[in-house]
Design a protein around this motif. Structure first.
Motif, PDB file in Angstrom:
ATOM      1  N   GLU A   1      54.115  50.574  55.261  1.00 31.72           N
ATOM      2  CA  GLU A   1      53.240  51.466  54.505  1.00 31.72           C
ATOM      3  C   GLU A   1      53.158  51.041  53.034  1.00 31.72           C
ATOM      4  O   GLU A   1      52.060  50.971  52.448  1.00 31.72           O
ATOM      5  CB  GLU A   1      53.749  52.909  54.598  1.00 31.72           C
ATOM      6  CG  GLU A   1      53.648  53.532  55.982  1.00 31.72           C
ATOM      7  CD  GLU A   1      54.707  53.005  56.953  1.00 31.72           C
ATOM      8  OE1 GLU A   1      54.504  53.148  58.169  1.00 31.72           O
ATOM      9  OE2 GLU A   1      55.723  52.436  56.488  1.00 31.72           O
ATOM     10  N   ALA A   2      54.303  50.766  52.434  1.00 36.30           N
ATOM     11  CA  ALA A   2      54.329  50.362  51.031  1.00 36.30           C
ATOM     12  C   ALA A   2      53.628  49.021  50.842  1.00 36.30           C
ATOM     13  O   ALA A   2      52.874  48.830  49.862  1.00 36.30           O
ATOM     14  CB  ALA A   2      55.771  50.283  50.535  1.00 36.30           C
ATOM     15  N   PHE A   3      53.858  48.111  51.750  1.00 39.39           N
ATOM     16  CA  PHE A   3      53.233  46.794  51.653  1.00 39.39           C
ATOM     17  C   PHE A   3      51.714  46.907  51.752  1.00 39.39           C
ATOM     18  O   PHE A   3      50.985  46.336  50.929  1.00 39.39           O
ATOM     19  CB  PHE A   3      53.763  45.876  52.756  1.00 39.39           C
ATOM     20  CG  PHE A   3      53.156  44.496  52.753  1.00 39.39           C
ATOM     21  CD1 PHE A   3      53.610  43.534  51.859  1.00 39.39           C
ATOM     22  CD2 PHE A   3      52.125  44.165  53.626  1.00 39.39           C
ATOM     23  CE1 PHE A   3      53.042  42.265  51.846  1.00 39.39           C
ATOM     24  CE2 PHE A   3      51.563  42.913  53.622  1.00 39.39           C
ATOM     25  CZ  PHE A   3      52.024  41.947  52.722  1.00 39.39           C
ATOM     26  N   ASN A   4      51.240  47.635  52.746  1.00 39.46           N
ATOM     27  CA  ASN A   4      49.796  47.802  52.913  1.00 39.46           C
ATOM     28  C   ASN A   4      49.168  48.455  51.680  1.00 39.46           C
ATOM     29  O   ASN A   4      48.071  48.079  51.241  1.00 39.46           O
ATOM     30  CB  ASN A   4      49.489  48.642  54.154  1.00 39.46           C
ATOM     31  CG  ASN A   4      49.702  47.871  55.439  1.00 39.46           C
ATOM     32  OD1 ASN A   4      49.660  46.641  55.446  1.00 39.46           O
ATOM     33  ND2 ASN A   4      49.930  48.590  56.533  1.00 39.46           N
ATOM     34  N   SER A   5      49.873  49.405  51.114  1.00 41.41           N
ATOM     35  CA  SER A   5      49.350  50.132  49.959  1.00 41.41           C
ATOM     36  C   SER A   5      49.154  49.212  48.763  1.00 41.41           C
ATOM     37  O   SER A   5      48.076  49.200  48.147  1.00 41.41           O
ATOM     38  CB  SER A   5      50.304  51.271  49.591  1.00 41.41           C
ATOM     39  OG  SER A   5      49.865  51.936  48.432  1.00 41.41           O
ATOM     40  N   VAL A   6      50.184  48.428  48.426  1.00 44.56           N
ATOM     41  CA  VAL A   6      50.078  47.583  47.228  1.00 44.56           C
ATOM     42  C   VAL A   6      49.136  46.405  47.460  1.00 44.56           C
ATOM     43  O   VAL A   6      48.418  45.993  46.548  1.00 44.56           O
ATOM     44  CB  VAL A   6      51.469  47.082  46.775  1.00 44.56           C
ATOM     45  CG1 VAL A   6      52.359  48.257  46.370  1.00 44.56           C
ATOM     46  CG2 VAL A   6      52.149  46.231  47.835  1.00 44.56           C
ATOM     47  N   VAL A   7      49.129  45.859  48.667  1.00 46.85           N
ATOM     48  CA  VAL A   7      48.235  44.734  48.958  1.00 46.85           C
ATOM     49  C   VAL A   7      46.780  45.184  48.988  1.00 46.85           C
ATOM     50  O   VAL A   7      45.895  44.519  48.426  1.00 46.85           O
ATOM     51  CB  VAL A   7      48.625  44.060  50.287  1.00 46.85           C
ATOM     52  CG1 VAL A   7      47.537  43.069  50.725  1.00 46.85           C
ATOM     53  CG2 VAL A   7      49.952  43.321  50.139  1.00 46.85           C
ATOM     54  N   ASP A   8      46.498  46.308  49.608  1.00 43.38           N
ATOM     55  CA  ASP A   8      45.117  46.810  49.676  1.00 43.38           C
ATOM     56  C   ASP A   8      44.594  47.073  48.266  1.00 43.38           C
ATOM     57  O   ASP A   8      43.424  46.792  47.957  1.00 43.38           O
ATOM     58  CB  ASP A   8      45.048  48.079  50.513  1.00 43.38           C
ATOM     59  CG  ASP A   8      45.229  47.811  51.996  1.00 43.38           C
ATOM     60  OD1 ASP A   8      45.133  46.635  52.395  1.00 43.38           O
ATOM     61  OD2 ASP A   8      45.476  48.779  52.767  1.00 43.38           O
ATOM     62  N   ALA A   9      45.442  47.616  47.417  1.00 42.69           N
ATOM     63  CA  ALA A   9      45.033  47.882  46.042  1.00 42.69           C
ATOM     64  C   ALA A   9      44.744  46.572  45.311  1.00 42.69           C
ATOM     65  O   ALA A   9      43.774  46.464  44.536  1.00 42.69           O
ATOM     66  CB  ALA A   9      46.118  48.663  45.312  1.00 42.69           C
ATOM     67  N   ALA A  10      45.572  45.561  45.559  1.00 45.32           N
ATOM     68  CA  ALA A  10      45.377  44.247  44.903  1.00 45.32           C
ATOM     69  C   ALA A  10      44.121  43.561  45.429  1.00 45.32           C
ATOM     70  O   ALA A  10      43.418  42.878  44.669  1.00 45.32           O
ATOM     71  CB  ALA A  10      46.594  43.374  45.140  1.00 45.32           C
ATOM     72  N   LEU A  11      43.818  43.721  46.700  1.00 44.56           N
ATOM     73  CA  LEU A  11      42.623  43.114  47.274  1.00 44.56           C
ATOM     74  C   LEU A  11      41.349  43.730  46.695  1.00 44.56           C
ATOM     75  O   LEU A  11      40.320  43.056  46.558  1.00 44.56           O
ATOM     76  CB  LEU A  11      42.629  43.278  48.799  1.00 44.56           C
ATOM     77  CG  LEU A  11      43.663  42.417  49.546  1.00 44.56           C
ATOM     78  CD1 LEU A  11      43.688  42.828  51.033  1.00 44.56           C
ATOM     79  CD2 LEU A  11      43.340  40.928  49.409  1.00 44.56           C
ATOM     80  N   LYS A  12      41.418  44.972  46.325  1.00 45.95           N
ATOM     81  CA  LYS A  12      40.248  45.674  45.762  1.00 45.95           C
ATOM     82  C   LYS A  12      40.078  45.413  44.267  1.00 45.95           C
ATOM     83  O   LYS A  12      39.005  45.639  43.724  1.00 45.95           O
ATOM     84  CB  LYS A  12      40.375  47.178  46.005  1.00 45.95           C
ATOM     85  CG  LYS A  12      40.298  47.577  47.460  1.00 45.95           C
ATOM     86  CD  LYS A  12      40.559  49.078  47.621  1.00 45.95           C
ATOM     87  CE  LYS A  12      40.548  49.491  49.085  1.00 45.95           C
ATOM     88  NZ  LYS A  12      40.863  50.940  49.266  1.00 45.95           N
ATOM     89  N   ALA A  13      41.160  44.951  43.643  1.00 47.33           N
ATOM     90  CA  ALA A  13      41.121  44.766  42.184  1.00 47.33           C
ATOM     91  C   ALA A  13      40.193  43.618  41.809  1.00 47.33           C
ATOM     92  O   ALA A  13      40.039  42.648  42.553  1.00 47.33           O
ATOM     93  CB  ALA A  13      42.530  44.489  41.673  1.00 47.33           C
TER      94      ALA A  13
END
Length: 280
Positions: free
Chosen positions: A268-280
């Motif tokens: 969950e934590a990994f998906n959260s930070v990666v998804d946010a970085a992919l959108k940045a």
């Protein structure tokens, strides 16, 4: 008995006593000489032993010599000395940098928990990964000139991973997963990865590496040892500000799960930070 005989007897007794005392004095002198000689030999031996130990301690070790050896880069690498290892679909827009040390116990926890998710994301083209391997648990990274002070398993495992990468990127990922698995990953205080036989035993669980003579020969001969040190130097001199493992970087920013700077250790934590970085 006459006075003359009595005096002669006394003189004879005194002479015998004198001779005996001389003999005792000579024996005592010889004994002292032997003791002194033995002491000198012992001191010299001890000094020689200390000198030998000092020489041996300051004698460059194998891995120290490999720092200046010619680098043989594995296939599937680019960049200086083949230290750029990027894996994933060319259509993936962004790259996740993954910093790990083969002996790192936290890396093992991450791989066992989140590793399958990372592999699926790579296969799905969600992102590519760039692997950067460190060897600081051996005691020789981040500017510390202490090669071999706490082991050599990280370096040796990195070299074996280079041999796996030379087979294919898929073999590399599967081998990395096996090395970090609960079954094969040793305690941080154990240096099992320094043994080629152990690394080959782990490799036999990977289909592409099982019984692979080219891979085994590369591990045994240390074909990619200098490459492992070059990769470790890339870790040590990274521009991302990474000093520990595991660490993840995207868009030039270290991805953390909380305000304390901890890495994402759950799916969950990994998906959260990666998804946010992919959108940045």
């Amino acid at each position: 008995m006459s006075k003359r005989n009595s005096a002669a007897a006394k003189n004879a007794a005194r002479e015998r006593l004198r001779v005996e005392r001389e003999k005792q004095a000579k024996r005592a002198k010889v004994k002292r000489q032997v003791i002194v000689a033995c002491s000198v030999v012992a001191v010299l031996a001890a000094a020689g032993g200390i000198g030998y130990a000092v020489v041996q301690a300051n004698k460059p070790g194998y891995w120290e010599d490999e720092k200046s050896a010619k680098v043989v880069a594995p296939a599937n690498t680019t960049g200086t000395n083949g230290t750029t290892v990027v894996i994933g679909k060319s259509t993936a827009a962004k790259t996740l940098k993954v910093y790990e040390d083969p002996r790192c116990p936290i890396c093992a926890q991450f791989e066992q928990t989140v590793g399958p998710t990372v592999k699926k994301d790579i296969d799905d083209g969600k992102f590519k990964i760039q692997y950067i391997g460190g060897t600081f648990i051996d005691g020789d990274s981040l500017g510390k000139d202490q090669i071999g002070s706490r082991g050599e398993g990280s370096k040796n495992a990195m070299s074996a991973m280079g041999a796996a990468l030379n087979v294919s990127t898929e073999a590399f990922l599967e081998y990395k997963t096996a090395l970090y698995s609960a079954k094969w990953h040793p305690e941080e205080t154990s240096d099992k990865f320094k043994n080629d036989s152990y690394l080959i035993q782990v490799a036999d669980t990977v289909p592409a590496l099982k019984g692979n003579k080219a891979f085994q020969d590369a591990v045994k001969s240390g074909k990619y040892d200098a490459w492992a040190l070059a990769m470790s130097k890339t870790f040590d001199t990274n521009k991302d500000g990474v000093t520990g493992t595991p660490s993840f970087v995207m868009n030039g920013k270290v991805l953390t799960a909380d305000a304390n700077g901890n890495p994402p250790m759950t799916v969950e934590a990994f998906n959260s930070v990666v998804d946010a970085a992919l959108k940045a």
